[in-house]
Design an enzyme around this catalytic site. Structure first.
Site, short mmCIF file in Angstrom:
data_model
loop_
_atom_site.label_atom_id
_atom_site.label_comp_id
_atom_site.label_asym_id
_atom_site.label_seq_id
_atom_site.Cartn_x
_atom_site.Cartn_y
_atom_site.Cartn_z
N ASP A 185 0.69 -1.24 -0.24
CA ASP A 185 -0.02 0.32 0.52
C ASP A 185 0.83 1.18 0.11
OD1 ASP A 185 -2.57 -1.52 0.88
OD2 ASP A 185 -1.08 -2.59 2.40
N HIS A 214 -4.29 -3.64 6.70
CA HIS A 214 -4.32 -3.41 5.09
C HIS A 214 -5.80 -4.21 4.40
CE1 HIS A 214 -3.26 -5.18 1.58
NE2 HIS A 214 -3.27 -6.52 1.71
P1 NAX Z 1 -2.28 -17.90 -3.78
O1 NAX Z 1 -3.55 -18.84 -3.52
O2 NAX Z 1 -1.44 -17.56 -5.24
O3 NAX Z 1 -1.67 -18.63 -2.74
C1 NAX Z 1 -1.89 -19.24 -1.40
C2 NAX Z 1 -0.72 -20.63 -0.97
O4 NAX Z 1 -1.36 -20.78 0.47
C3 NAX Z 1 -1.79 -21.47 -1.46
O5 NAX Z 1 -0.17 -22.29 -2.57
C4 NAX Z 1 -2.17 -22.51 -0.79
O6 NAX Z 1 -2.14 -23.50 -0.42
C5 NAX Z 1 -1.20 -21.74 0.92
N1 NAX Z 1 -1.46 -21.78 2.08
C6 NAX Z 1 -2.94 -22.54 3.31
N2 NAX Z 1 -2.98 -22.51 3.90
C7 NAX Z 1 -1.93 -22.78 4.19
C8 NAX Z 1 -1.46 -22.98 5.41
N3 NAX Z 1 -1.78 -23.12 6.47
N4 NAX Z 1 0.45 -23.36 6.01
C9 NAX Z 1 0.80 -23.10 4.69
N5 NAX Z 1 0.36 -22.80 3.22
C10 NAX Z 1 -0.73 -22.24 3.01
O7 NAX Z 1 -2.49 -16.54 -2.32
P2 NAX Z 1 -1.28 -15.94 -3.68
O8 NAX Z 1 -2.13 -14.48 -4.22
O9 NAX Z 1 0.28 -16.13 -2.67
O10 NAX Z 1 -1.99 -14.65 -1.52
C11 NAX Z 1 -1.17 -15.32 -0.74
C12 NAX Z 1 -1.27 -14.05 0.17
O11 NAX Z 1 -1.01 -13.40 0.50
C13 NAX Z 1 -2.96 -14.33 0.21
O12 NAX Z 1 -3.92 -14.11 1.74
C14 NAX Z 1 -4.21 -12.42 -0.24
O13 NAX Z 1 -4.67 -12.57 0.33
C15 NAX Z 1 -2.64 -11.65 0.46
N6 NAX Z 1 -2.19 -11.26 0.28
C16 NAX Z 1 -1.86 -9.58 1.19
C17 NAX Z 1 -1.03 -8.49 0.56
C18 NAX Z 1 -0.49 -7.28 2.09
O14 NAX Z 1 -0.48 -7.08 1.30
N7 NAX Z 1 -0.79 -7.53 2.94
C19 NAX Z 1 -1.54 -7.77 -0.37
C20 NAX Z 1 -0.93 -9.42 -1.74
C21 NAX Z 1 -1.63 -10.40 -1.14
O15 NAX Z 1 -3.26 -9.93 -1.81
#
Ligand code: NAX
Length: 333
Positions: free
Chosen positions: A159, A187
């Site tokens: 952000d 966020h």
């Molecule tokens: P993806 O869905 O591509 O990847 C997430 C991965 O996490 C998947 O491979 C899933 O199997 C794994 N996962 C789920 N539960 C788990 C656990 N208990 N232990 C280990 N792995 C686990 O998502 P992606 O686009 O990579 O985003 C990941 C996260 O970042 C999401 O929650 C998203 O909302 C968040 N974000 C946060 C941002 C921030 O600024 N704080 C910005 C970017 C993003 O939106």
């Protein structure tokens, strides 16, 4: 060569992790002379995909990448960590209530907090990215009582970078010419992107961003809403959420923890609000302007807060308080 550090990335089979790992492995985050053991955690059904990621990391032949470990076991993943980057979380599924989403994530971050407490170094630095990032970070912090609270932070740097970019685009300069924007709070779309303390360097001359932009209605209107809604705009355009920019922001955040912030600059980061900084209630994981030295952050003091900012800062604090109250009901259940 110094001793290798152990760095965990969770959600390692996901899209952000895929963009992130090259920078960690090639020395752009911890330095070209710092060997890294990269530990990758994802859930069991993703182990096949994770095998492919491990193969690609081997094939990248990075001199600083000492070892890559892919796992679905917390006791392996959290062992002796120096840095934990918690990207994986439960995504919101269709028909899911906000409360259900919080509940699912409390379960994950309670377990990972306990694993940090049990297996990681007490000096570990923990960065939470997975949403709802602030409250997930608070849950992990609460579940790891033997690790100092100050070692935890959540990512609002994306952000922050979006705010720098909007001002730079408006003025026709580069993002590197803009500094000291602030993201206050959550966020989420209640965050308050604040340009009132920012400055801009135009052709070698430093001035306040407000004087350079000369458009108060933009600063208080479209600037704020564009940054607040940027994630949704990327999803609408790309049909996928931000990944490349999120990975870049994680690198910026972790590099600043490791090496400190440049003189005269501050960055935004979600940290614990102990001591009531800027009137934010105690015990929230709230994004503040911070400077970092010796791997320790400090909230920037003494910034003037006008009535417009106050209202926006309180609004996002209220949302965080509600998230916390709901999460903690599940945490103690
Ligand atoms: P993806 O869905 O591509 O990847 C997430 C991965 O996490 C998947 O491979 C899933 O199997 C794994 N996962 C789920 N539960 C788990 C656990 N208990 N232990 C280990 N792995 C686990 O998502 P992606 O686009 O990579 O985003 C990941 C996260 O970042 C999401 O929650 C998203 O909302 C968040 N974000 C946060 C941002 C921030 O600024 N704080 C910005 C970017 C993003 O939106």
């Amino acid at each position: 060569m110094p001793e290798a550090i152990r760095v965990l990335v969770t959600g390692a089979a996901g899209q952000i992790a895929y963009s992130l790992m090259q920078s960690i492995a090639n020395g752009s985050v911890f330095g070209k002379d710092q060997p890294v053991v990269l530990v990758l955690l994802d859930i069991t059904p993703m182990m096949g995909v994770l095998d492919g990621v491990v193969m690609e990391l081997h094939d990248s032949a990075h001199p600083t990448l000492k070892e890559v470990i892919g796992t679905d076991k917390e006791e392996v993943a959290f062992k002796d960590l120096d840095v934990a980057i918690l990207v994986g979380s439960m995504p919101r599924k269709e028909g899911m209530e906000r409360k259900d989403l919080l509940k699912a994530n409390v379960k994950i971050f309670k377990s990972q907090g306990a694993a940090l407490d049990k297996y990681s170094k007490k000096t570990v630095r923990v960065v939470v990215v997975g949403n709802p990032a602030n409250t997930n970070c608070l849950t992990a912090l609460r579940s790891a009582p033997s690790i100092p609270k100050e070692n935890f932070s959540c990512l609002t740097r994306l952000d922050h970078n979006r705010a720098l970019a909007q001002i730079a685009l408006r003025l026709g300069v580069s993002s590197g010419d803009v500094k000291n924007v602030i993201i206050w709070g959550n966020h989420s779309s209640t965050q308050y992107p604040d340009a009132s303390h920012a400055s801009v360097n135009i052709e070698g001359k430093e001035s306040s961003a407000l004087d350079a932009v000369k458009d108060d209605s933009w600063i208080k209107g479209d600037f704020i809403s564009t940054v607040q809604q940027r994630g949704a705009a990327v999803i609408k355009a790309r049909k996928l959420s931000s990944a490349m920019s999120a990975a870049k922001a994680i690198c910026d955040h972790v590099r600043d923890i490791w090496f400190g912030t440049p003189e005269g600059q501050f960055v935004s980061m979600g940290v614990i609000s102990d001591g009531n900084p800027y009137g934010v209630p105690e015990g929230l994981l709230y994004s503040f302007p911070v400077t970092i030295k010796d791997k320790t952050w400090k909230i920037v003091e003494g910034l003037k807060i006008d009535a417009f900012s106050r209202e926006k800062m309180d609004l996002t604090a209220k949302e965080l308080q509600e998230e916390k109250d709901t999460a903690f009901e599940f945490l103690s259940a």
